[in-house]
Design an enzyme around this catalytic site. Structure first.
Site, short mmCIF file in Angstrom:
data_model
loop_
_atom_site.label_atom_id
_atom_site.label_comp_id
_atom_site.label_asym_id
_atom_site.label_seq_id
_atom_site.Cartn_x
_atom_site.Cartn_y
_atom_site.Cartn_z
N HIS A 111 20.84 6.75 13.11
CA HIS A 111 22.19 6.22 12.87
C HIS A 111 22.04 4.73 12.58
O HIS A 111 21.45 4.00 13.39
CB HIS A 111 23.05 6.45 14.10
CG HIS A 111 24.38 5.74 14.06
ND1 HIS A 111 25.20 5.73 12.94
CD2 HIS A 111 25.03 5.01 15.01
CE1 HIS A 111 26.30 5.05 13.21
NE2 HIS A 111 26.22 4.58 14.45
N HIS A 113 23.89 0.95 11.13
CA HIS A 113 25.10 0.19 10.80
C HIS A 113 24.83 -0.67 9.55
O HIS A 113 25.38 -1.76 9.42
CB HIS A 113 25.51 -0.70 11.97
CG HIS A 113 26.17 0.04 13.10
ND1 HIS A 113 26.89 -0.59 14.09
CD2 HIS A 113 26.24 1.36 13.38
CE1 HIS A 113 27.37 0.32 14.94
NE2 HIS A 113 26.97 1.50 14.53
N GLU A 140 15.99 7.00 -9.88
CA GLU A 140 14.71 7.59 -9.50
C GLU A 140 14.61 7.92 -8.00
O GLU A 140 14.09 8.96 -7.60
CB GLU A 140 13.57 6.65 -9.91
CG GLU A 140 12.17 7.17 -9.68
CD GLU A 140 11.78 8.34 -10.58
OE1 GLU A 140 12.54 8.67 -11.50
OE2 GLU A 140 10.70 8.93 -10.34
#
Ligand SMILES: CSCCC(=O)C(=O)COP(=O)(O)O
Ligand code: ZN
Length: 256
Positions: A111, A113, A140
């Site tokens: 996770h 930020h 790409e």
């Protein structure tokens, strides 16, 4: 960092290993790296690893780049009960979200930020509306993302990467229902953006979760920069209106 579970606890061996690839060591090492990328600053963000029967979870509200293996919570993957709980610490508020990824076969969930993730959620809302996914193609780095769960291989250059976006909530754990809903609606997704908050990225193992998260963060940064100079993220929009097609004809640099 923490006051520890007594060293004579029968579960101390779960977090003690000289192996740098042991999950308790790896979470600390990865979070130090992620801090330098701006992914886990100010105690935000985190990482969890599932290793066979055990799930390793970092504490909540701590500086993620300064953690020690002794700070790790260890949960039994089947019973979902804590085997090891460091004293005076709470497990990450992201725990139910990490568990949602493990329920769908992930071995690691990250996770972040990242500001690129947050900015993209704001741009998509402004340009496409509150229900829209982030979509991009013909870049790409898209090849760094798998096609989907149970599908072999990665996306190709001409495939479209879609990352669903869910709305933020006042408390991280309250994101769980909408995250799981998005996971069901987009079973091929390996990442979900959270508006004004960040992103969850998961993978079959630590190596894949890390490289997928790096590829996605690269793409999100690129998308923000493309938007700044008026370049569209996709060549065409599905279900375009006649007006959209008209604008296509004019080759105006708009995002669809
Ligand atoms: C300033 S961080 C706010 C909480 C959050 O969004 C997060 O990702 C960190 O949660 P944790 O409980 O793991 O510290
Ligand atoms: Zn967060």
């Amino acid at each position: 960092m923490a006051e520890l579970t007594p060293p004579d606890s029968p579960h101390e061996h779960l977090i003690q290993s000289p192996d740098p690839n042991h999950p308790a060591n790896l979470i600390c090492e990865l979070c130090r790296k992620f801090y330098t990328l701006g992914w886990v600053t100010g105690t935000g963000g985190g990482t969890s690893i599932r290793n066979n029967d055990h799930i390793f979870i970092a504490p909540s509200g701590v500086q993620k780049e300064l953690m020690d293996p002794k700070d790790m919570f260890v949960m039994c993957a089947q019973k979902r009960e804590y085997l090891r709980k460091p004293n005076f610490l709470k497990p990450s508020a992201c725990t139910p979200l990490f568990l949602a990824a493990f329920d769908r076969g992930a071995g690691c969930c990250i996770h972040t930020h990242s500001q690129w993730a947050v900015l993209v959620t704001l741009l998509v809302e402004r340009e496409l509306g509150p229900q829209a996914c982030f979509e991009i193609e013909q870049i790409e780095q898209i090849k760094g993302i798998p096609k989907g769960r149970g599908k072999s291989g990665n996306l190709g250059y001409y495939d479209r990467l879609r990352i669903p976006i869910i709305e933020n909530t006042a408390h991280e754990e309250d994101l769980t229902d909408s995250l799981e809903e998005a996971m069901e609606k987009y079973p091929d997704a390996y990442a979900i953006l959270v508006r004004r908050h960040g992103i969850y990225v998961w993978g079959d193992n630590v190596h894949k979760a890390k490289t997928q998260c790096e590829s996605i963060d690269y793409i999100l940064q690129l998308a923000v920069e493309m938007h700044k100079i008026g370049l569209p993220w996709t060549k065409s929009r599905p279900q375009r209106t006649w007006f959209g097609r008209f604008l296509d004809g004019l080759q105006r640099p708009l995002i669809y």
